[in-house]
Structures are given as structure tokens and as C-alpha cells.
Enzyme design. Structure first.
Site, PDB file in Angstrom:
ATOM      1  CG  HIS A 133      -0.221   0.131   2.530  1.00 45.06           C
ATOM      2  ND1 HIS A 133       0.456  -0.928   3.114  1.00 45.06           N
ATOM      3  CD2 HIS A 133      -0.070   1.185   3.383  1.00 45.06           C
ATOM      4  CE1 HIS A 133       0.981  -0.546   4.265  1.00 45.06           C
ATOM      5  NE2 HIS A 133       0.689   0.737   4.453  1.00 45.06           N
ATOM      6  CG  ASP A 135       1.615   5.199   4.715  1.00 44.27           C
ATOM      7  OD1 ASP A 135       1.026   4.109   4.847  1.00 44.27           O
ATOM      8  OD2 ASP A 135       2.724   5.448   5.220  1.00 44.27           O
ATOM      9  CG  HIS A 283       5.015   1.012   3.247  1.00 46.54           C
ATOM     10  ND1 HIS A 283       4.484   2.159   2.693  1.00 46.54           N
ATOM     11  CD2 HIS A 283       4.429   0.908   4.462  1.00 46.54           C
ATOM     12  CE1 HIS A 283       3.623   2.708   3.515  1.00 46.54           C
ATOM     13  NE2 HIS A 283       3.561   1.968   4.614  1.00 46.54           N
ATOM     14  NE  ARG A 298       2.527   6.942   9.532  1.00 47.98           N
ATOM     15  CZ  ARG A 298       1.482   6.951   8.701  1.00 47.98           C
ATOM     16  NH1 ARG A 298       1.390   6.017   7.771  1.00 47.98           N
ATOM     17  NH2 ARG A 298       0.528   7.858   8.796  1.00 47.98           N
TER      18      ARG A 298
END
Length: 307
Positions: A133, A135, A283, A298
Site C-alpha cells: 500500500h 499511505d 510498502h 510514525r
């Protein structure tokens, strides 16, 4: 009379895999190569992913170093740092400012520091990021990049992989490249994040996060390089095609991220940090460590509408 024996049909009748050489260019034609004065670059593959030496990310970053970090990210698409044990959430926020403003994922659990998401996985909270995917592709201006730091990692497992979506585009057949040029696709969070919500919870998010459209082939906002921009969890259909045509074409395109030649794999250690270009890559967080504990923090970096 002898009967004619026909070969069984392949499980996936798509032009996905082929033997031999692939086009794997680290940068676009005309890229002005620079010699790094402040960074040590150790490539993990010839075209995507490099470990960076000689930088303490917890310390203030001067202009010269900042420019080299930005250059390295554009060149390698994901860069890694080891032994950043003094690198804390405040340092993470300061570092993200080199690229832009932090962008909060509305579905992620919040950390102790505003703008930082804490992703803690264990026997009670199973990792679900193990799908290729990009983000925030369900947003009108998807995240430009992300910074992820390892807080707690299992003794083995829990690696992350990234795929170079410029390589994915470059290796499509000329016929497929021509077919997808100018097409747009719908991106929506409901089929993925919504699967874990009630109808009322979905409704509460829907006004702020309607489906959006992005080009199937985008040009990177900073390099201009062509990239394939569709992914499995968020891209739902291609505009202007029938349902069957859309599904068949998406099946072919999203599978490109799975080709190993386009990928780099990173083994996390305590104090490891990764910065990735979220437009140029997809990723996959490998969930092979269950039920062990893995904690990451994150920051996503706000992006711009894609064209």
C-alpha cells in the site's frame, strides 16, 4: 485417434512475470548526480534503499546536511539509519519539518506526542499493515513521505519491504503504458479501514474523507518521474471502464509491487529509523512475529494533489 493434450491454463493469466533482465533505473534520465559530503551511502539494492552513515538524527540538522538528506531520499526513495537511540518523538517532528508539515492518519492510534502515531502490535493487537500500500492514497493530497522509528522490535521477524513504483511503471509493456496513460482511479478507505468499523463509525468519517480520484500514472511532484499509482487496499476502480475491465486491469497493475526485483527489505533493530518517499514507493509490513511485541512510531508528511 490420438487425443490432443492441452496445457492447463496458468493460475493468473496476466503479463506479470517474465524471465531475464528488467529495467531498474535509480533515477530518471537527466538526473544531476551529486557527491555527498556529509553522508555515507550504503546501497541495499542498486536502485532502491540505502543505509545512511554519519548522521545523528537527534541533533540539529544544518542546511547543507538537510539538502543532502533530501537529495538522498529522492535518489534512493527510502533511506535507513541505525543506532539512533537518542532520536525521540520531538526529534522525529523536527526531522519531518525538513520536508513539510506532519499529517495525522485519522485511523491510527495517537502517541504521547501530537502528530506522532504509535503502532503497538502484540497478541492482543494484530498487525494488519501486511498488504502492499501507499499511505493516505485515499486523501485528496496523499502523504509525501513518512518517518518511522523502531521503539521495540521482536528478536526476529517484523521486517518491512518497499517497492519502487517507478520501476513498476518502467517495466510495463508499451501497450499497457499506452492504455493507462490519462486514466484515473478511485481511492477509498472504506473497503479496508471500514471493514473494522460499524456503519455509524463509517458515516462519522465519510463526510471528511469521501472517495477521491488520482491518475493511474502520476508524475512525482519533485522529480517529474512517471510512477504507477494504484494499490491493493485503497484503489477500488478505474474511471471510465466497465466493472470487469476495471477489475482485470487493476489486478494486473497492483500485482506489480510484488515483483522482487523492484523491492528492498529492511531488518529493524532498536534505534532504527526509516524515511520513505510515499509517492515513489509502496510498502508492506511483514507480520511474521505474532504474538511477539513490535512497537513503532510514525509521522506522515503532508503532500500535494497529484497529477
Amino acid at each position: 485417434m490420438d487425443s490432443v493434450v492441452t496445457a492447463p491454463a496458468p493460475a493468473l493469466d496476466k503479463p506479470l512475470m517474465h524471465y531475464g533482465k528488467r529495467v531498474l533505473e535509480r533515477t530518471a534520465p537527466g538526473w544531476a548526480q551529486v557527491e555527498y559530503q556529509h553522508l555515507g551511502i550504503r546501497p541495499l539494492t542498486p536502485h532502491i534503499g540505502a543505509e545512511i552513515d554519519g548522521v545523528d538524527l537527534s541533533r540539529p540538522i544544518g542546511e547543507d546536511l538537510a539538502q543532502e538528506l533530501k537529495q538522498a531520499l529522492l535518489e534512493w526513495k527510502v533511506i535507513f539509519f541505525r543506532d539512533q537511540h537518542a532520536f525521540d518523538p520531538q526529534s522525529q517532528l523536527a526531522l519531518s519539518g525538513l520536508w513539510g508539515e506532519p499529517e495525522v492518519n485519522p485511523f491510527f492510534p495517537k502517541g504521547d506526542t501530537a502528530g506522532v502515531s504509535r503502532l503497538a502490535k502484540d497478541a492482543m493487537a494484530i498487525g494488519t499493515e501486511n498488504i502492499w500500500h501507499s499511505d493516505h492514497s485515499f486523501m485528496a493530497a496523499p502523504a509525501l513521505g513518512s518517518i518511522l522509528r523502531a521503539v521495540e522490535v521482536p528478536p526476529a521477524g517484523g521486517d518491512t519491504q518497499w517497492a519502487d513504483m517507478a520501476a513498476a511503471y518502467d517495466n510495463l509493456s508499451a501497450k499497457t503504458q499506452a492504455r493507462i496513460e490519462g486514466l484515473t482511479a478511485v481511492h477509498d478507505w472504506v473497503p479496508s479501514w471500514g471493514a473494522m468499523m460499524t456503519e455509524s463509525q463509517i458515516a462519522a468519517f465519510r463526510d471528511a474523507l469521501p472517495p477521491v480520484e488520482h491518475p493511474v500514472v502520476v508524475r512525482h511532484p519533485r522529480t517529474g518521474r512517471k510512477l504507477l499509482y494504484v494499490n491493493e487496499p485503497f484503489t477500488t476502480r478505474i474511471v471510465g471502464l466497465s466493472d470487469n475491465e476495471s477489475r482485470d486491469l487493476l489486478d494486473e497493475l497492483v500485482l506489480q509491487a510484488r515483483i522482487p526485483e523492484y523491492q528492498v527489505r529492511f531488518r529493524w533493530q532498536p534505534g532504527s529509523v526509516a524515511i520513505w518517499d510515499n509517492i515513489a514507493t509502496q510498502h508492506y509490513a511483514i507480520n511474521d512475529y505474532y504474538p511477539q511485541r513490535r512497537v513503532m512510531e510514525r509521522i506522515a508528511i503532508a503532500g500535494v494533489p497529484l497529477s
